[in-house]
Design a protein around this motif. Structure first.
Motif, PDB file in Angstrom:
ATOM      1  N   SER A 308       0.807  -1.225   0.000  1.00 61.10           N
ATOM      2  CA  SER A 308       0.000   0.000   0.000  1.00 61.10           C
ATOM      3  C   SER A 308       0.836   1.269   0.000  1.00 61.10           C
ATOM      4  CB  SER A 308      -0.903   0.021   1.232  1.00 61.10           C
ATOM      5  OG  SER A 308      -0.131   0.161   2.423  1.00 61.10           O
ATOM      6  N   TYR A 309       2.107   1.150   0.411  1.00 63.71           N
ATOM      7  CA  TYR A 309       2.983   2.313   0.609  1.00 63.71           C
ATOM      8  C   TYR A 309       2.402   3.288   1.624  1.00 63.71           C
ATOM      9  CZ  TYR A 309       6.871   1.558  -2.587  1.00 63.71           C
ATOM     10  OH  TYR A 309       8.021   1.092  -3.159  1.00 63.71           O
ATOM     11  N   LEU A 310       1.834   2.720   2.688  1.00 58.25           N
ATOM     12  CA  LEU A 310       1.280   3.539   3.763  1.00 58.25           C
ATOM     13  C   LEU A 310       2.304   4.545   4.281  1.00 58.25           C
ATOM     14  CD1 LEU A 310      -0.620   4.324   6.109  1.00 58.25           C
ATOM     15  CD2 LEU A 310       0.192   2.263   7.318  1.00 58.25           C
ATOM     16  N   PHE A 311       3.546   4.099   4.476  1.00 59.42           N
ATOM     17  CA  PHE A 311       4.550   4.978   5.071  1.00 59.42           C
ATOM     18  C   PHE A 311       5.292   5.818   4.040  1.00 59.42           C
ATOM     19  CE2 PHE A 311       3.870   1.482   7.993  1.00 59.42           C
ATOM     20  CZ  PHE A 311       3.641   2.159   9.173  1.00 59.42           C
ATOM     21  N   ASN A 312       5.119   5.503   2.766  1.00 61.73           N
ATOM     22  CA  ASN A 312       5.705   6.340   1.724  1.00 61.73           C
ATOM     23  C   ASN A 312       4.728   7.471   1.432  1.00 61.73           C
ATOM     24  OD1 ASN A 312       6.591   6.762  -1.482  1.00 61.73           O
ATOM     25  ND2 ASN A 312       8.223   6.252  -0.075  1.00 61.73           N
ATOM     26  N   SER A 313       4.300   8.088   2.508  1.00 63.53           N
ATOM     27  CA  SER A 313       3.304   9.157   2.464  1.00 63.53           C
ATOM     28  C   SER A 313       3.971  10.464   2.865  1.00 63.53           C
ATOM     29  CB  SER A 313       2.133   8.831   3.394  1.00 63.53           C
ATOM     30  OG  SER A 313       2.608   8.512   4.685  1.00 63.53           O
ATOM     31  N   GLN A 314       3.284  11.543   2.652  1.00 58.94           N
ATOM     32  CA  GLN A 314       3.770  12.853   3.078  1.00 58.94           C
ATOM     33  C   GLN A 314       3.053  13.259   4.348  1.00 58.94           C
ATOM     34  OE1 GLN A 314       3.553  14.424  -1.318  1.00 58.94           O
ATOM     35  NE2 GLN A 314       4.603  15.951  -0.089  1.00 58.94           N
ATOM     36  N   LEU A 315       3.832  13.552   5.370  1.00 62.16           N
ATOM     37  CA  LEU A 315       3.298  14.000   6.648  1.00 62.16           C
ATOM     38  C   LEU A 315       3.547  15.502   6.742  1.00 62.16           C
ATOM     39  CD1 LEU A 315       1.966  12.914   9.238  1.00 62.16           C
ATOM     40  CD2 LEU A 315       4.263  12.537  10.163  1.00 62.16           C
ATOM     41  N   LEU A 316       2.481  16.284   6.692  1.00 59.93           N
ATOM     42  CA  LEU A 316       2.586  17.737   6.549  1.00 59.93           C
ATOM     43  C   LEU A 316       1.970  18.446   7.742  1.00 59.93           C
ATOM     44  CD1 LEU A 316       1.425  17.869   2.815  1.00 59.93           C
ATOM     45  CD2 LEU A 316       3.779  17.941   3.653  1.00 59.93           C
ATOM     46  N   SER A 317       2.648  19.499   8.199  1.00 60.26           N
ATOM     47  CA  SER A 317       2.153  20.289   9.337  1.00 60.26           C
ATOM     48  C   SER A 317       1.189  21.366   8.863  1.00 60.26           C
ATOM     49  CB  SER A 317       3.325  20.955  10.068  1.00 60.26           C
ATOM     50  OG  SER A 317       4.178  19.995  10.641  1.00 60.26           O
ATOM     51  N   ARG A 318       0.072  21.483   9.560  1.00 54.24           N
ATOM     52  CA  ARG A 318      -0.915  22.511   9.235  1.00 54.24           C
ATOM     53  C   ARG A 318      -0.859  23.642  10.257  1.00 54.24           C
ATOM     54  NH1 ARG A 318      -6.253  19.077   7.513  1.00 54.24           N
ATOM     55  NH2 ARG A 318      -6.328  18.641   9.747  1.00 54.24           N
ATOM     56  N   ALA A 319      -1.501  24.717   9.905  1.00 58.56           N
ATOM     57  CA  ALA A 319      -1.415  25.936  10.727  1.00 58.56           C
ATOM     58  C   ALA A 319      -1.931  25.735  12.146  1.00 58.56           C
ATOM     59  CB  ALA A 319      -2.187  27.070  10.048  1.00 58.56           C
ATOM     60  N   ASP A 320      -2.890  24.811  12.333  1.00 64.28           N
ATOM     61  CA  ASP A 320      -3.467  24.602  13.662  1.00 64.28           C
ATOM     62  C   ASP A 320      -2.649  23.645  14.518  1.00 64.28           C
ATOM     63  OD1 ASP A 320      -3.971  22.164  12.483  1.00 64.28           O
ATOM     64  OD2 ASP A 320      -6.151  22.207  12.769  1.00 64.28           O
ATOM     65  N   GLY A 321      -1.493  23.193  14.002  1.00 57.76           N
ATOM     66  CA  GLY A 321      -0.635  22.294  14.762  1.00 57.76           C
ATOM     67  C   GLY A 321      -0.879  20.825  14.491  1.00 57.76           C
TER      68      GLY A 321
END
Length: 448
Positions: A308-321
């Motif tokens: 699935s490539y679950l971990f080949n994902s992008q983890l992005l920070s949003r303005a609300d933390g």
């Protein structure tokens, strides 16, 4: 001063094909020799870039490479005109022609390792192009990669570029696919996390038995020295050899980090508890609070993660933390993975939302959302010093979409690679692209 983590996505090249060149990459090998669609692949990648831009993230573009690589074929003994070189390679050594046509530079997580100015001794952003010497078709990339990165980040006051490490097995370097960074804020000093598969000189570290461990401890240490990183800001961890043998050829197939968080599979690492403590202690010393999100094997197996490539994902920070997870459609198609993600977001924890993207063309060749991007943390002054031609805007998206529609084929098979016209098409497209992105002369055909 405000700081940003900018995602520079690789633009899929005109020769995108399924050559099955990457031993140890299950998806690459299982789809070998199938016909690909370069146009669709490039448009899928561009759609992801635009979507992130529309969400308010700073997004950049990293250009593909000239393919076929005729110079590489000449170095292997093929001679004559460019067309004759391609014809000879097709008749005498088709696997070498396929390798010279690989569009693998699209996965720019392997292009280089990047250390932000907040971490380095001289206060500049440092880049070391990856030698990628484990695979021939990737080992030929770093000279052009270095020129392209140099054209994007040209201001020597802010950016420092290092040549690839020696192209030998002891210093196998796969770039940012085995590197991440933890910090309280992108502009503050952080902890750089280097993951290796084996040691070249120390037999105390176990090695996988089936597939090669591409990143060495010695390569990671060399990059840290080149970048002027302090011991207090570096953690080295070994990948679990068993997961490498299960198809986890890079750490970014089994773990992803961002900000103060590491999202990882239970079986990703050796000596996990000691590693997590070191990360937590060193980040705390720099004002951060480390957060570990472990995905248990009872809910998602390693095989599920690879498929699935679950971990080949992008983890992005949003303005609300909170954080947003960008995943490929294959995660939605895997019942166990999708159930896990639904539970994760419902828990109202750090990761609050999951967005799904269709990246089938890339996924079938072994690369997901994280493979397609190189992360570069920049403060406002450094961002202003980046070549503006490579920062995604609505007009640039339109120009690149038109460029792909004009120059790319919608079908590519192995036999098509032997067509000398393909080289001319590729060079024409790239010559126009360098003008769109304002890169200057970065390709061999433009220089020689």
């Amino acid at each position: 001063m405000k700081s940003y983590e900018v995602n520079f996505d690789g633009l899929v090249g005109p020769t995108h094909n399924y050559g099955g060149l990457s031993y140890g990459n299950v998806a690459s090998q299982s789809n070998s020799q199938q016909a690909s669609n370069p146009k669709e692949a490039a448009l899928q990648g561009l759609a992801k870039m635009k979507a992130l831009m529309d969400m308010g993230f700073v997004q950049g573009v990293l250009a593909p490479q000239e393919r076929p690589d005729v110079a590489a074929l000449r170095s292997l003994g093929f001679a004559g005109t460019d067309a004759q070189v391609i014809e000879q390679a097709a008749k005498q050594a088709m696997p070498l022609l396929v390798a010279s046509c690989s569009a693998s530079s699209m996965w720019v997580a392997n292009a280089a390792t990047v250390s932000p100015s907040a971490d380095t001794a001289d206060g500049r952003v440092h880049f070391t192009a990856a030698n990628l010497n484990c695979k021939y078709h990737r080992s030929i990339e770093h000279p052009t990669t270095s020129r392209v990165l140099g054209a994007m980040f040209a201001d020597q006051q802010h950016f420092a570029h290092h040549a690839a490490l020696p192209a030998v097995a002891q210093f196998g370097d796969e770039g940012a696919a085995n590197h991440t960074r933890f910090c309280r804020d992108y502009g503050e000093a952080g902890v750089e996390f280097f993951v290796f598969g084996r040691s070249a000189f120390d037999n105390r570290y176990p090695a996988p038995q089936k597939y090669p461990a591409r990143q060495t401890l010695e390569a990671s240490q060399a990059v840290a020295r080149l970048h002027g990183l302090s011991d207090a800001g570096v953690v080295y961890a070994q990948q679990n050899p068993a997961v490498i043998d299960a198809g986890v050829f890079h750490n970014d197939v089994i773990a992803v980090g961002n900000g103060e968080a590491l999202f990882y599979h239970e079986d990703a690492f050796l000596h996990t508890e000691a590693m997590l403590k070191e990360l937590s202690d060193k980040l705390a010393a720099r004002g951060g609070q480390f957060k570990a999100i472990c995905v248990p094997r009872s809910q998602v197996t390693v095989e599920d993660a690879v498929r699935s490539y679950l971990f080949n994902s992008q983890l992005l920070s949003r303005a609300d933390g909170s954080m947003l997870l960008i995943v490929p459609q294959e995660c939605q198609n895997n019942e166990r993975v999708w159930n896990y993600l639904q539970g994760l977001t419902a828990a109202n924890g750090l990761i609050r939302e999951v967005k799904v993207f269709d990246l089938k063309q890339s996924m079938q060749n072994g690369g997901g959302p994280a493979c397609l991007r190189l992360r570069v943390a920049l403060n406002e002054t450094e961002l202003a010093a980046v070549n503006p031609g490579v920062i995604m805007t609505a007009p640039l998206y339109g120009s690149l979409t038109q460029w792909v529609q004009k120059h790319y084929r919608d079908r590519m098979s192995e036999t098509d690679l032997a067509d000398p016209q393909l080289l001319l098409e590729c060079r024409t497209a790239l010559d126009e692209l360098t003008q769109i992105l304002k890169l200057g002369a970065v390709y061999p055909f433009q220089i020689n």
